[in-house]
Design an enzyme around this catalytic site. Structure first.
Site, PDB file in Angstrom:
ATOM      1  N   GLY A  10      46.648  36.834  56.635  1.00 61.41           N
ATOM      2  CA  GLY A  10      47.410  37.759  57.562  1.00 61.41           C
ATOM      3  C   GLY A  10      46.525  38.499  58.630  1.00 61.41           C
ATOM      4  N   ARG A  73      47.713  31.212  56.741  1.00 61.19           N
ATOM      5  CA  ARG A  73      47.481  31.145  55.080  1.00 61.19           C
ATOM      6  C   ARG A  73      47.315  29.985  54.649  1.00 61.19           C
ATOM      7  NH1 ARG A  73      48.043  36.122  53.616  1.00 61.19           N
ATOM      8  NH2 ARG A  73      49.544  37.715  54.571  1.00 61.19           N
ATOM      9  N   GLY A 110      40.832  38.836  54.110  1.00 65.08           N
ATOM     10  CA  GLY A 110      41.063  39.456  52.869  1.00 65.08           C
ATOM     11  C   GLY A 110      40.853  38.602  51.409  1.00 65.08           C
ATOM     12  N   GLY A 112      42.446  36.588  49.592  1.00 67.13           N
ATOM     13  CA  GLY A 112      42.564  35.123  49.360  1.00 67.13           C
ATOM     14  C   GLY A 112      41.311  34.458  50.299  1.00 67.13           C
ATOM     15  N   ASP A 135      45.824  45.964  54.042  1.00 68.39           N
ATOM     16  CA  ASP A 135      46.219  46.676  52.382  1.00 68.39           C
ATOM     17  C   ASP A 135      44.718  47.385  51.899  1.00 68.39           C
ATOM     18  OD1 ASP A 135      48.472  45.174  52.963  1.00 68.39           O
ATOM     19  OD2 ASP A 135      47.778  43.525  51.637  1.00 68.39           O
ATOM     20  N   MET A 177      54.055  47.937  54.237  1.00 70.38           N
ATOM     21  CA  MET A 177      53.836  46.731  53.700  1.00 70.38           C
ATOM     22  C   MET A 177      52.677  47.142  52.277  1.00 70.38           C
ATOM     23  SD  MET A 177      52.987  43.810  56.640  1.00 70.38           S
ATOM     24  CE  MET A 177      53.982  42.449  56.918  1.00 70.38           C
ATOM     25  N   GLN A 279      53.245  46.784  61.608  1.00 63.93           N
ATOM     26  CA  GLN A 279      52.218  47.345  61.075  1.00 63.93           C
ATOM     27  C   GLN A 279      50.994  46.500  61.174  1.00 63.93           C
ATOM     28  OE1 GLN A 279      53.488  49.057  56.974  1.00 63.93           O
ATOM     29  NE2 GLN A 279      54.783  47.549  57.511  1.00 63.93           N
ATOM     30  N   ARG A 280      51.007  45.366  61.637  1.00 70.61           N
ATOM     31  CA  ARG A 280      49.880  44.121  61.755  1.00 70.61           C
ATOM     32  C   ARG A 280      49.749  43.988  63.078  1.00 70.61           C
ATOM     33  NH1 ARG A 280      50.764  40.005  57.341  1.00 70.61           N
ATOM     34  NH2 ARG A 280      50.523  38.614  59.077  1.00 70.61           N
TER      35      ARG A 280
HETATM   36  O1  F6P Z   1      47.944  41.271  52.992  1.00 67.53           O
HETATM   37  C1  F6P Z   1      48.506  41.833  54.535  1.00 67.53           C
HETATM   38  C2  F6P Z   1      49.955  41.719  54.384  1.00 67.53           C
HETATM   39  O2  F6P Z   1      50.333  42.420  55.328  1.00 67.53           O
HETATM   40  C3  F6P Z   1      50.512  42.423  53.077  1.00 67.53           C
HETATM   41  O3  F6P Z   1      50.625  43.687  53.213  1.00 67.53           O
HETATM   42  C4  F6P Z   1      51.804  41.509  53.042  1.00 67.53           C
HETATM   43  O4  F6P Z   1      52.499  41.657  51.748  1.00 67.53           O
HETATM   44  C5  F6P Z   1      51.654  40.406  53.488  1.00 67.53           C
HETATM   45  O5  F6P Z   1      50.518  40.182  54.263  1.00 67.53           O
HETATM   46  C6  F6P Z   1      52.815  39.843  54.486  1.00 67.53           C
HETATM   47  O6  F6P Z   1      52.445  38.483  54.696  1.00 67.53           O
HETATM   48  P1  F6P Z   1      52.804  37.482  55.742  1.00 67.53           P
HETATM   49  O7  F6P Z   1      52.787  38.038  57.052  1.00 67.53           O
HETATM   50  O8  F6P Z   1      52.263  35.987  55.512  1.00 67.53           O
HETATM   51  O9  F6P Z   1      54.534  37.418  55.265  1.00 67.53           O
END
Ligand code: F6P
Length: 355
Positions: A10, A73, A110, A112, A135, A177, A279-280
C-alpha cells in the site's frame, strides 16, 4: 554499480522523498552508478520491468504523494509457490537480480515487503529495506514514514466530523485505517480530541459501548469515536480467524457493526464515516519530507559501506538499521497495558472495553 529500487505494498506519502534522498546521495557520490526503478513493486522485478532513474526524474518529487515507480500488493505467502512446475515468484526475482547484474536492491515497504525482502536476502541478493507504512507497525523502528502525514489527514477529518456532530447533537463512529494495529487511530484520535478511541489491540465490549453512548447523549452535545478498521468486539475476538472473516464480511465495516450494535441495544441512531484511502494520499507533511530524505540518504550510505541484508530504522532521533531476518514477520502493536493507553484511561478517554 547497478542498484535496483522498488516501492511495494500500500502506498503512502513519503515514498518519493525516500527515492529522492537515496538517488541524490548515490548520484552525488557515485556519478557512474545506474539506478533501475522497478515498476509496480516486486512485479517489476519479477518481469524485469524498470526505468533508469536519472537526476531529472527526481527533481521536484519531494512534495508529491504516491510513488513515481508505482506499487502493487504481492502476497508474501505466494512468493514460494510454484504453479504447474513454473519457477516461483521468488526464484524469478533472484534470477532477474542476477541477470540484470544488480549490486543492490532497495525495497521501500511495510511488513509484507520486508518479509519478501528477507527471503531475497537469504537467497543472496544484497537488499536494504526502508520502513514505510501509515500503520507504523513495522517491528524494530520507532517511526515509519507516511504515518505522521496520515495522522494529520485523519485527525483533520475527524475534527470536521466534530463540527457537524456538534451542530446536530449526533454520535459518530469514524473509521481510520489500520487492520491489525491501532497506532494511527490512537494518534489521530488524540490529535482530534476524540471522546473514545477503539483499537484492534483492545477488543471492545458491546454493552459497555452502548452504555457509554447512552450516557454521553444525556450529558454531551456530540460524541466522536475514532475506530480502527480492524477493531473487534470481545465476541468477535473469541471467534476463530476464519469464522470472524466470514462474520465481518457479512456484517460490514467496523463502524457499520458498531452502529448496529448500539442501535440494537439502545435505539440510538449513530452515524458511521469511513475515511478510507484519503489517509494514504496527498503531499507528505514536513516531518515526513525530512525523515524520508534522511532515510533514503542513510540507505545510500549503507550501500557505500557495503552493508546489506538490513532495513533502516529510527531509534529515538537517530537512524540505524536492523537485520531483515530479525524483524521480518514481527509486528509492532500498541501495548494494551502501555503508557499511552494508561494515560488515555486516566484522562477518561473511553477505550471500549470497560466503563
Ligand atoms: O497497510 C496500509 C493500509 O492502508 C492499511 O491500514 C489498510 O488496512 C490497508 O493498507 C488497505 O490496503 P488496500 O489499499 O490494499 O485496500
Amino acid at each position: 554499480m547497478r542498484i535496483g529500487m522498488l516501492t511495494s505494498g500500500g502506498d503512502c506519502p513519503g515514498l518519493n522523498g525516500t527515492i529522492r534522498g537515496f538517488c541524490k546521495y548515490i548520484f552525488n557520490r557515485f556519478p557512474d552508478a545506474e539506478i533501475l526503478g522497478f515498476k509496480e513493486g516486486y512485479a517489476g522485478l519479477m518481469n524485469s520491468d524498470y526505468m533508469i532513474l536519472h537526476p531529472a526524474d527526481i527533481d521536484n518529487i519531494l512534495d508529491k504523494g504516491g510513488t513515481i515507480l508505482g506499487s502493487s500488493r504481492q502476497p508474501y505467502k505466494l512468493m514460494t509457490v510454484s504453479e504447474n512446475g513454473a519457477p516461483t515468484k521468488l526464484s524469478q526475482m533472484v534470477a532477474n537480480y542476477k541477470a540484470l547484474g544488480l549490486d543492490y536492491l532497495i525495497t521501500l515497504g511495510g511488513a509484507g515487503t520486508h518479509k519478501t525482502a528477507s527471503l531475497l536476502a537469504v537467497e543472496g541478493c544484497k537488499v536494504i529495506g526502508c520502513p514505510k507504512t501509515i500503520d507504523d507497525d513495522l517491528f524494530g523502528t520507532d517511526v515509519t514514514f507516511g504515518f505522521e502525514t496520515a495522522v494529520q489527514t485523519a485527525s483533520d477529518e475527524i475534527k470536521r466530523i466534530r463540527t457537524t456532530a456538534e451542530s446536530h447533537s449526533r454520535v459518530f463512529f469514524v473509521e481510520v485505517m489500520g487492520n491489525k494495529v491501532g497506532w494511527l487511530t490512537l494518534h489521530a484520535g488524540m490529535a482530534a480530541g476524540a471522546d473514545a478511541i477503539l483499537i484492534p489491540e483492545i477488543p471492545y465490549d458491546d454493552d459497555a459501548i452502548a452504555a457509554y453512548v447512552l450516557a454521553r447523549t444525556k450529558t454531551a452535545r456530540s460524541t466522536v469515536i475514532a475506530v480502527a478498521e480492524g477493531v473487534m468486539s470481545k465476541a468477535e475476538a473469541a471467534m476463530t480467524k476464519k469464522t470472524r472473516k466470514e462474520y465481518t464480511a457479512q456484517m460490514g465495516s467496523a463502524t457499520a457493526r458498531l452502529v448496529k450494535s448500539v442501535r440494537d441495544r439502545t435505539g440510538i441512531e449513530c452515524y458511521a464515516t469511513v475515511l478510507g484511502h484519503v489517509q494514504r494520499g496527498g503531499e507528505p507533511c514536513a516531518y515526513d519530507k525530512v525523515i524520508t530524505t534522511e532515510i533514503g540518504a542513510y540507505a545510500a550510505s549503507l550501500v557505500e559501506k557495503g552493508i546489506s541484508g538490513v532495513t533502516v530504522c529510527v531509534r529515538g532521533t537517530r537512524l540505524a538499521y536492523n537485520h531483515l531476518t530479525e524483524i521480518a514477520g514481527k509486528t509492532r502493536f500498541v501495548p494494551s497495558e502501555g503508557q499511552l493507553v494508561s494515560l488515555c484511561r486516566s484522562m477518561g478517554i473511553f477505550l471500549g472495553d470497560q466503563l
